[in-house]
Scaffold this motif. Sequence first.
Motif, PDB file in Angstrom:
ATOM      1  N   GLN A 172       1.477  31.161 -95.818  1.00 44.78           N
ATOM      2  CA  GLN A 172       0.541  31.199 -95.728  1.00 44.78           C
ATOM      3  C   GLN A 172       0.518  30.480 -96.363  1.00 44.78           C
ATOM      4  O   GLN A 172      -0.531  30.189 -97.312  1.00 44.78           O
ATOM      5  N   ASN A 173       0.471  28.816 -96.203  1.00 44.95           N
ATOM      6  CA  ASN A 173       0.256  27.494 -96.544  1.00 44.95           C
ATOM      7  C   ASN A 173      -0.468  26.629 -95.667  1.00 44.95           C
ATOM      8  O   ASN A 173      -0.105  26.722 -94.843  1.00 44.95           O
ATOM      9  N   ASN A 232      -4.210  21.484-101.259  1.00 43.10           N
ATOM     10  CA  ASN A 232      -2.863  22.057-101.158  1.00 43.10           C
ATOM     11  C   ASN A 232      -2.816  23.183-101.121  1.00 43.10           C
ATOM     12  O   ASN A 232      -2.659  23.540-101.870  1.00 43.10           O
ATOM     13  N   SER A 233      -2.983  24.872-100.344  1.00 44.54           N
ATOM     14  CA  SER A 233      -3.191  25.785 -99.731  1.00 44.54           C
ATOM     15  C   SER A 233      -2.112  26.148-100.389  1.00 44.54           C
ATOM     16  O   SER A 233      -0.254  26.223 -99.240  1.00 44.54           O
ATOM     17  N   THR A 234      -1.620  27.161-101.083  1.00 37.46           N
ATOM     18  CA  THR A 234       0.350  28.318-100.926  1.00 37.46           C
ATOM     19  C   THR A 234      -0.521  29.796-101.008  1.00 37.46           C
ATOM     20  O   THR A 234       0.024  30.989-101.105  1.00 37.46           O
ATOM     21  N   GLU A 235      -2.165  30.174-100.656  1.00 38.96           N
ATOM     22  CA  GLU A 235      -2.135  30.982-100.711  1.00 38.96           C
ATOM     23  C   GLU A 235      -2.575  31.169 -99.178  1.00 38.96           C
ATOM     24  O   GLU A 235      -2.967  32.738 -99.292  1.00 38.96           O
ATOM     25  N   LYS A 258      -3.680  35.224 -94.486  1.00 39.56           N
ATOM     26  CA  LYS A 258      -1.688  35.428 -95.004  1.00 39.56           C
ATOM     27  C   LYS A 258      -1.487  36.509 -94.104  1.00 39.56           C
ATOM     28  O   LYS A 258      -1.793  37.928 -93.680  1.00 39.56           O
ATOM     29  N   THR A 267       2.135  25.177 -92.566  1.00 40.07           N
ATOM     30  CA  THR A 267       3.362  24.908 -92.523  1.00 40.07           C
ATOM     31  C   THR A 267       3.623  26.407 -91.503  1.00 40.07           C
ATOM     32  O   THR A 267       3.934  26.859 -91.818  1.00 40.07           O
ATOM     33  N   GLU A 272       6.278  28.188 -93.917  1.00 38.76           N
ATOM     34  CA  GLU A 272       5.239  29.516 -94.523  1.00 38.76           C
ATOM     35  C   GLU A 272       4.314  29.957 -94.418  1.00 38.76           C
ATOM     36  O   GLU A 272       3.786  29.552 -92.977  1.00 38.76           O
ATOM     37  N   ASP A 274      -2.479  22.522 -94.913  1.00 38.81           N
ATOM     38  CA  ASP A 274      -2.719  21.511 -95.389  1.00 38.81           C
ATOM     39  C   ASP A 274      -4.362  20.937 -95.485  1.00 38.81           C
ATOM     40  O   ASP A 274      -4.262  21.496 -93.972  1.00 38.81           O
TER      41      ASP A 274
END
Length: 270
Positions: free
Chosen positions: A199-200, A225-228, A248, A194, A197, A202
């Motif tokens: 650390q986002n 889907n990662s938000t980490e 990150k 992303t 963002e 797909d």
Amino acid sequence: MSPKIINILFILTLLISCNQNSAKESNKPKQSDSAPKKETVKAPVDNIKPSKGKKILVGYYDDYENLPQLVFDSVSEREFNKLKASKFLRSIKPKQKGNDFYVETAVRTHTFKKYKNYGEPKNWYGYQLKGIYPALKLFVLTKNSTADHLGFGELFLLDSVTDHQYLISSIGDGSVETPIPSPNNQYFVYYDNTMYELQNSDIRILKINDKENPEKYLTEYAYFNSTEFAVEQIIWKSDQCFYVKGYKQIYDESSGQWFKEFKYYRTNFN
């Protein structure tokens, strides 16, 4: 009026009617004249408009939504570094002329505009040939453009045998990263970080099916889907297992610099 005269008038009327119909028929175009002539089909320069049924869109989020989600486990850097990334794309130098380059399939020759700055109104615009998957006989191309200082792109696979084009739906503004085939070409994995963002990401999987049914050659299989973490690299271990090098973005106040903090993950699926 006598019957004889009536008969004569009737015969004259029939003759006039027949002559008129004959004249109309002679003025009609012959079937061979009106039938469309066959012409050599060439892909348009400015965009891709293949014949009906040849352009197939895959990878929409709605198609993944009801599919299994991948589950990742953390692994060590040492375990990740034991893997060796395979070289899955072969570079190709296409024929070129002026602002165009050409990609030939078994069906026709496609003409594409080179990616460059064409000035107003299109500015930076065009196509890039990234290579070919030799075993799958698929060309990889991207279409890119800019508008209001923003970049947009899409990636598609062109089958050199069937001439079908598989447009992989973009997750963000730009194209997804080049799909990576599993060791025995059973699946593709691809991803997109992303843009807005830190650390986002797909991650999505397409199943590679039989080419006897080209419309179903690539089908959505699983996603994550990662938000980490964002994705730095993906390496397959087997057809049902791959590893991810994620990161990150960390801001160091003392130096005023951003740096990547890496972590490593593995997923298995059936």
